[in-house]
Design a protein around this motif. Sequence first.
Motif, PDB file in Angstrom:
ATOM      1  N   VAL A   1       0.846  -1.202   0.000  1.00 17.79           N
ATOM      2  CA  VAL A   1       0.000   0.000   0.000  1.00 17.79           C
ATOM      3  C   VAL A   1       0.877   1.247   0.000  1.00 17.79           C
ATOM      4  O   VAL A   1       0.654   2.180  -0.786  1.00 17.79           O
ATOM      5  CB  VAL A   1      -0.968  -0.014   1.206  1.00 17.79           C
TER       6      VAL A   1
ATOM      7  N   ASP B   1      -4.027   4.066  -4.906  1.00 21.51           N
ATOM      8  CA  ASP B   1      -4.544   3.572  -3.630  1.00 21.51           C
ATOM      9  C   ASP B   1      -5.040   2.143  -3.804  1.00 21.51           C
ATOM     10  O   ASP B   1      -6.028   1.900  -4.489  1.00 21.51           O
ATOM     11  CB  ASP B   1      -5.689   4.466  -3.160  1.00 21.51           C
TER      12      ASP B   1
ATOM     13  N   SER C   1      -5.431   0.315  -0.920  1.00 22.19           N
ATOM     14  CA  SER C   1      -5.754  -0.009   0.476  1.00 22.19           C
ATOM     15  C   SER C   1      -7.105  -0.696   0.634  1.00 22.19           C
ATOM     16  O   SER C   1      -7.322  -1.404   1.611  1.00 22.19           O
ATOM     17  CB  SER C   1      -5.705   1.242   1.341  1.00 22.19           C
TER      18      SER C   1
END
Length: 155
Positions: free
Chosen positions: A56, A65, A67
């Motif tokens: 990440v 991103d 995540s």
Amino acid sequence: MAAERTARPQAVLFACNFNAVRSPMAAGLARQLLGKSVYVASAGVQKGEQPDPFAVAAMEEVGIDISRHRPLTIEEFEDLEGLNVDLIVTLTPAAHHKALDLTRTAAVDVEYWPMPDPTAAEGSREQRLAVYREVRDQLMARIRERFGRDGPANE
């Protein structure tokens, strides 16, 4: 066959062992480079944990991103999406063997891009993150080489 390999597929699945580090990194990079011109997904031979925090962090450095990525197995992907991809890019030996098994029943091309496992890195946080950056950069170079640079960069 050479013309087929250089043609840009419409849908690509990146596959690794656990779908928590290399394949989500590759999918994020491909999405950034190709935009909506190619459908991109990722899956693993086995289901891993949530995305690796080092993966990440390395991806955040280039504005991507991952995540919220949730690992899937190749079977789960197949159940959800069908195996409606033109190309499976395998990043580990186990994923490559699994993808080759799929070619017995599905018309899909398979390319093997062996990538080191950054989770094996030791040392300080910065030393470990440097290994993830190397994998990220290797993946980006391979994606650019294979798919070109003409796709929209940020959609």
